[in-house]
Design a protein around this motif. Sequence first.
Motif, mmCIF file in Angstrom:
data_model
loop_
_atom_site.group_PDB
_atom_site.id
_atom_site.type_symbol
_atom_site.label_atom_id
_atom_site.label_comp_id
_atom_site.label_asym_id
_atom_site.label_seq_id
_atom_site.Cartn_x
_atom_site.Cartn_y
_atom_site.Cartn_z
ATOM 1 N N GLN A 414 0.852 -1.191 0.000
ATOM 2 C CA GLN A 414 0.000 0.000 0.000
ATOM 3 C C GLN A 414 0.883 1.233 0.000
ATOM 4 N N VAL A 419 -3.833 0.538 -2.994
ATOM 5 C CA VAL A 419 -3.475 -0.878 -2.917
ATOM 6 C C VAL A 419 -2.708 -1.253 -4.181
ATOM 7 N N GLU A 461 -2.044 -5.676 8.378
ATOM 8 C CA GLU A 461 -1.797 -4.919 7.148
ATOM 9 C C GLU A 461 -0.620 -5.470 6.343
ATOM 10 N N TYR A 463 -1.513 -7.443 3.515
ATOM 11 C CA TYR A 463 -2.272 -7.909 2.360
ATOM 12 C C TYR A 463 -2.744 -9.341 2.629
ATOM 13 N N HIS A 491 -8.837 -7.111 1.246
ATOM 14 C CA HIS A 491 -8.277 -6.641 -0.022
ATOM 15 C C HIS A 491 -8.116 -7.761 -1.042
ATOM 16 N N ASN A 492 -8.312 -9.001 -0.628
ATOM 17 C CA ASN A 492 -8.187 -10.126 -1.564
ATOM 18 C C ASN A 492 -8.995 -11.288 -1.015
ATOM 19 N N ARG A 504 -12.657 -5.511 9.644
ATOM 20 C CA ARG A 504 -12.365 -4.382 8.763
ATOM 21 C C ARG A 504 -11.762 -3.239 9.571
#
Length: 1016
Positions: A414, A419, A461, A463, A491-492, A504
């Motif tokens: 990030q 992203v 954080e 990913y 994010h994935n 979240r």
Amino acid sequence: MGHTKPNLDWLQDVSVFRVNRLDAHSDHRYYSSLASATAGLPMDMRHSLNGSWQFSYAVNPASRIAAFYEMDYNCAAWEHIQVPGHIQLQGWGQAQYVNTMYPWDGLADLRPPHISQEHNPVGSYVKHFDLPAHMQGKPVYISFQGVESAFYVWLNGEFVGYSEDSFTPSEFDLTPYIRDGVNKLAVEVYQRSTGSWLEDQDFWRFSGIFRDVYLFTVPKHHVWDLHVKAELDDRYENGTLKVDLALWANPSAPVHALLELKDAAGRTCLTGKSEFQNGRLEVMAEAGRVQLWSAESPYLYSLCISIVDEHGELVEAIVQKVGFRRFEMKDKLMCLNGKRILFKGVNRHEFNCRSGRAITKQDMLWDIQTLKRSNINAVRTSHYPNQTLWYELCDKYGVYVIDEMNLETHGSWQKMGAVEPSWNIPGNDPQWQDIVLDRARSMLERDKNHPSILIWSCGNESYAGQVILNVSNYFRETDPSRLVHYEGVFHNRKYDATSDMESRMYAKPADIEAYLQSQPAKPYISCEYMHAMGNSVGGLHKYTELENKYPMYQGGFIWDYIDQALVKKDRFGREYLAYGGDFQDRPSDYSFCGNGLVYADRQVTPKMQEVKFLYQNYKLEPARTHINIVNESLFTGSGHLVLEYSLYRDGKQIGLWQTNVDVEAQNRISVPIELPPMEEVPGEYCLQASLKLKEALPWAEAGFEIAFGQKIVAIQALAGRTLPSGALKVVEGDVNIGVMGKDFSILFSKQVGSLVSIQYSGREMIAVPPAPLFWRATTDNDKGTSFGFTAGAWYAASLARKCAKVELQQTPETATVSFEYTFSIHSELRVRTAYTVYADGSVRVHTTYKGAEGLPNLPIVALSFKMASEYNQSEWYAMGPEENYIDRAYGARLGIFSSPVEQLPSRYLVPQESGNRTGVRSVKITDANGLGLMIKADPLAPVECNVSPYSAFELEQANHHWELPEVRYTVITVAGRQMGVGGDDSWGAPVHDEYLIPSHQDLEFEFYISEIAVKE
């Protein structure tokens, strides 16, 4: 790994992260006698190496003294450093604060796992110690509880080992190298290593030996690893105790373990004796009906383990605290002991403003007591395992823990919020699997016996990818008694299985509701929310209101607990709290380290007032004839609390009552009350109700308030306002309009376009005339929304205006002078302020704002003026006692509060709008003799007010408190309305619509100014 000769290449070799390091194990305490173990004394088989070490600093490996560890190298002339402690806070190198980017960004062109050879500070430590007599002839080990970020160890010139992972213990066997008498321990600490790519947390970048270092020995039969599982049956009543013991070495002679479980009163619940087989022992025993552990009632048993040799002699004693509880996913809800849990949580860094992450027991005790006193029931260890003592305190005091492994690779995926995972680690790269899994294993094995830990977290954080998914599965397979958390799959979604719950960061309330209404498969938590940067936490209620609306909403963790600010001295030798960039550290993320509910010097910020109220388990709803009490606790009633309720008239207590109440968990009752008649005496009547501790608890004194509620139950008006009697003299000159009466003189200037003087008994009250104000000193959240850019027109409008009309109107009892202002930012914008002077010298101030289309939302609609600085005392009848705003006023209560003016602004890292009070009925601004002004408003139409030594513009221009000018004035700002402060995040989330001030809406407000002539 077979390495015996140290190699600098290990620093950037993903496959080398431990050399000769002992396997991770439980953090249980062990003693040579059961009496010592039971008393909880310092461990008699440990020897601390904390204190002063000899030290040499090098900016990079090439300039270090490579042979310092050799026996014939004399380091007597070296300087000294304290252990534990950071190198950068003791006079070497520089502290650097960055958030998401890697600290070398822009300085070195690097990709993982490589590190810079030029920018890698090295700390060389030497400690000479005498081997304690009680360790001579025994195996001796060394434990480093925390070293950042990689280090090599030698003893007496011999290489011992190497380790990475800054936040879990690294232990080595010193037995082959140790001597009786003096020993030379040498430790070489590197700030950068492969591990640095995995430690990109939002914190100060330090290095060094920052946690305890100690020698330890073990008896001939030693429990190296202990695993206690205190399980419950399906009715959550009866307990089963499972104990797994592993000896350090497999004994040839028989070794037995005597086990005794005792309750909190010391009574024996069960006993047993078993023999080790091949160095291992597994025991399962039924404990019968047990008391359950929870944050509300943290009941701990003591498991006493005696290790007995073949002669029946005690060789080792262990006392392990045990909490019976079951945490599980049940019908898509996270449940503790069968009940849906709500995390009323906060993220917490280990931090001290003088010693960084080298924190003390006193720091931790203050923190745990502050959490409990503030109704915070959960902590996420952001973003690394904490010191062992922290988990022991959470067990004892009752705090739920998400234990987070030491993993954050934020800067690899990030960039400035976008992203972009093109070179994300660990991702799906199998070469990173072992080093990442090692961090998970080190955390789990050390911390597994703490009942406070409900959830393992795979880090923060970083990913998503197969490597972290494998870690998640390791947690589940190794410890099915806990759930697994990881937010990054947001994010994935391919790796959604990594997390057992939907987690979240900084989702807005509407987004959370949308998820909860979508028939989701997983319950929801916000692992980070309510970004508490500077003046923030506005709108918290929008999150807590979801708790009873959606069962699958299970709470969240505010970011964060404590400001990460460091004590520094300015050029004049005065200490202040410094942030990123203040140490000439570049790159830096500057003041983004100031997100705490607690200031860095461990004083509670005003934001905590709101958190404590909205997190309270007991809801109090006072009414004129009764008080409703809702007990939202899961397990505990209200028997330990007393209900106290008070009736106030105009802020002054006129009645106080107490009664015992019994509200079972998850129930509500209505307590009938009788209040005295209120019809006879005019005034505003407010009923306040509190639940207070009957007896002291470890974290609070008897009488401490746990919860409160309030309601205005009556406003009895005067029969009719009688105008003050007396003569008024009005003189309209060419430039000025004077209104005079007994002991007062008030002057208005047509030239200035404002009220310019109020003299009571010859004393001047106005130092700088009142003027319309539309600007507040931008908060951190305002800056995050580019408010200065979008709404800067209001800054200009506040600096200059044109007085378009001055009018004088008279009646026999009054004189009214009104000023109408126009502004360059819009031709239709108008403000009219009318001052009506009465015969007693009081002045009614009525301001009308007439809006215009096409302008940005307003920060504030106010009138501001200055008094001389000797008027430096204030007393309020308003919402308080701490500052509050229209979106952060649930925790405020109506009352009378006083404060020196200099203490009204809050100490946020960057000067900004602060100190506001809503619901202001009156405020007195006086000098030391009690003389001054009163500002008063109708209780049915209260105003907002800010009293400060500084104007909005002075605050706006200062980046630090030491940049503010010397105090010359007391600045009074009376507002009809100020926008909320917001807090969903600090980088773009707007204040919620209902707390904004649309520019086109008309608005008016009114207050009175009068003299305070005598000290009451």
